[in-house]
Design a protein around this motif. Structure first.
Motif, PDB file in Angstrom:
ATOM      1  N   UNK A 251       0.799  -1.311  -0.067  1.00 56.42           N
ATOM      2  CA  UNK A 251       0.169   0.144   0.153  1.00 56.42           C
ATOM      3  C   UNK A 251       0.968   1.286   0.202  1.00 56.42           C
ATOM      4  N   UNK A 252       1.722   1.480   0.975  1.00 53.05           N
ATOM      5  CA  UNK A 252       2.857   2.604   0.804  1.00 53.05           C
ATOM      6  C   UNK A 252       3.214   2.810  -0.556  1.00 53.05           C
ATOM      7  N   UNK A 253       3.759   1.769  -1.263  1.00 52.86           N
ATOM      8  CA  UNK A 253       4.515   1.886  -2.437  1.00 52.86           C
ATOM      9  C   UNK A 253       3.318   2.411  -3.557  1.00 52.86           C
ATOM     10  N   UNK A 254       2.227   2.074  -3.485  1.00 50.59           N
ATOM     11  CA  UNK A 254       1.367   2.185  -4.429  1.00 50.59           C
ATOM     12  C   UNK A 254       0.823   3.664  -3.974  1.00 50.59           C
ATOM     13  N   UNK A 255       0.719   4.244  -2.706  1.00 47.35           N
ATOM     14  CA  UNK A 255       0.371   5.390  -2.610  1.00 47.35           C
ATOM     15  C   UNK A 255       1.586   6.465  -3.041  1.00 47.35           C
ATOM     16  N   UNK A 256       2.776   6.193  -2.746  1.00 46.43           N
ATOM     17  CA  UNK A 256       3.719   7.034  -3.383  1.00 46.43           C
ATOM     18  C   UNK A 256       3.760   6.887  -4.872  1.00 46.43           C
ATOM     19  N   UNK A 257       3.578   6.016  -5.557  1.00 49.18           N
ATOM     20  CA  UNK A 257       3.424   5.855  -7.000  1.00 49.18           C
ATOM     21  C   UNK A 257       2.250   6.752  -7.525  1.00 49.18           C
ATOM     22  N   UNK A 298       6.831  12.419   0.960  1.00 45.03           N
ATOM     23  CA  UNK A 298       8.101  12.581   1.941  1.00 45.03           C
ATOM     24  C   UNK A 298       9.276  12.288   0.884  1.00 45.03           C
ATOM     25  N   UNK A 299      10.417  12.571   1.489  1.00 43.31           N
ATOM     26  CA  UNK A 299      11.747  12.196   0.816  1.00 43.31           C
ATOM     27  C   UNK A 299      12.344  10.963   1.358  1.00 43.31           C
ATOM     28  N   UNK A 300      11.553  10.200   1.992  1.00 40.99           N
ATOM     29  CA  UNK A 300      12.151   9.202   2.989  1.00 40.99           C
ATOM     30  C   UNK A 300      11.456   7.932   1.800  1.00 40.99           C
ATOM     31  N   UNK A 301      12.562   6.951   1.681  1.00 34.53           N
ATOM     32  CA  UNK A 301      12.009   5.920   0.625  1.00 34.53           C
ATOM     33  C   UNK A 301      11.080   4.939   1.202  1.00 34.53           C
ATOM     34  N   UNK A 302      10.073   4.439   0.470  1.00 36.37           N
ATOM     35  CA  UNK A 302       9.393   3.454   0.968  1.00 36.37           C
ATOM     36  C   UNK A 302       9.966   2.331   1.568  1.00 36.37           C
ATOM     37  N   UNK A 303       9.673   1.654   2.622  1.00 39.73           N
ATOM     38  CA  UNK A 303      10.575   0.496   3.002  1.00 39.73           C
ATOM     39  C   UNK A 303      10.569  -0.760   2.548  1.00 39.73           C
ATOM     40  N   UNK A 304       9.084  -1.014   1.798  1.00 44.68           N
ATOM     41  CA  UNK A 304       9.377  -2.549   1.262  1.00 44.68           C
ATOM     42  C   UNK A 304       8.169  -2.411   0.234  1.00 44.68           C
ATOM     43  N   UNK A 305       8.431  -3.530  -0.470  1.00 40.36           N
ATOM     44  CA  UNK A 305       7.421  -3.699  -1.927  1.00 40.36           C
ATOM     45  C   UNK A 305       6.169  -4.365  -1.429  1.00 40.36           C
TER      46      UNK A 305
END
Length: 307
Positions: A251-257, A298-305
């Motif tokens: 979910x975090x990766x999809x939101x960032x995308x 945010x500038x921080x990377x998403x932690x996991x896929x």
């Protein structure tokens, strides 16, 4: 590590007529190329390597195809692009009226595995036209890693990509067992089932995953050591360079995308609304877009896929 197929031996690269490097433009792909180049130089077979990029069109991050070509040129390798005939991935989702999912990954078979096999056919024809007499031996190399998912953790780092029409001893054995079970109306044991791989009477195909046991840190070390450029999506916080909106992503990766590619997210949402099929059972694209709008970029990377 409790992983299958991690014997330290590298396949005998000199035993193959072609070595196909499946490249995506992503970090795992580049790390795989770095390791393959190291081994290919040692075996003096750099001229046998052909890079192939399965072009996913609008579903990919901008500049992915161009970066893949840049990576191939960086190592001095031939570059080929393959793609599914017909509509692109997003249009195909709309045509089918459904998104792929973890148990039905038709996107991989239709847009990656199938098109890559058409390149294998072309490469076999090249050698046959040059009077090659024997079955063409192909090593299919990919950057899949065990850490990426439970399914990939179960993969072997080296395996024969067998099939019913392959004449090798193992495929003949499986064929015999399968035919006998069918005659006697018995199920075929899972370990003896006939595979549906890329081998046939004209080509023997093996698959090698040289970075299967590598950690993410190992991968980035190889990327930095290579000196080749990585995709800017990583600097924007994405953990992987798959489809922009992969149904297997976290979910975090999809939101960032969605924050980085809002127009594409909106397109997926329109497809979702038109088909009446959710992007994922537990998550709609509309929910992803709403969370992206409500979350600071945010500038921080998403932690996991995954997860």
């Amino acid at each position: 590590m409790d992983l299958p197929g991690l014997e330290p031996e590298v396949p005998d690269l000199t035993a193959y007529d072609w070595i196909i490097a499946n490249i995506s433009g992503g970090k795992d792909s580049l790390a795989m190329m770095y390791e393959l180049a190291r081994q290919a130089r040692a075996a003096n077979v750099m001229d046998r390597v052909v890079c192939v990029h399965a072009d996913l069109g609008d579903a990919e991050w901008p500049g992915t195809r161009e970066l893949a070509e840049e990576h191939a040129a960086f190592f001095g390798w031939r570059f080929e692009v393959v793609a599914r005939n017909g509509s692109g991935l997003i249009d195909r989702i709309e045509e089918r009226g459904m998104f792929p999912d973890a148990s039905n990954r038709w996107c991989t078979s239709d847009f990656k595995r199938g098109p890559v096999r058409t390149l294998m056919t072309r490469l076999v024809r090249e050698l046959l036209a040059a009077n090659h007499r024997d079955q063409v031996r192909i090593l299919n190399v990919m950057g899949l890693r065990a850490d990426e998912s439970p399914a990939r953790r179960r993969l072997l780092a080296f395996v024969h990509d067998g099939a019913r029409t392959c004449p090798c001893p193992d495929c003949r054995r499986r064929r015999t067992i399968s035919d006998e079970a069918k005659r006697n109306k018995r199920p075929v044991p899972k370990k003896d089932k006939i595979r549906h791989g890329a081998s046939n009477t004209l080509r023997h195909v093996d698959t090698w995953l040289p970075v299967h046991a590598w950690s993410t840190a190992d991968v980035w070390s190889a990327v930095w050591a290579s000196g080749a450029r990585s995709h800017p999506a990583y600097a924007a916080g994405m953990p992987r360079l798959s489809c922009v909106f992969c149904v297997l992503a976290s979910r975090p990766a999809l939101v960032r995308a969605a924050q980085l590619q809002p127009d594409l997210a909106a397109r997926y949402a329109r497809v979702e609304k038109k088909t009446g099929h959710r992007f994922r059972n537990d998550l709609t694209m509309a929910e992803i877009i709403a969370e992206a709008a409500a979350t600071p970029l945010r500038a921080t990377p998403v932690a996991c896929w995954q997860g």
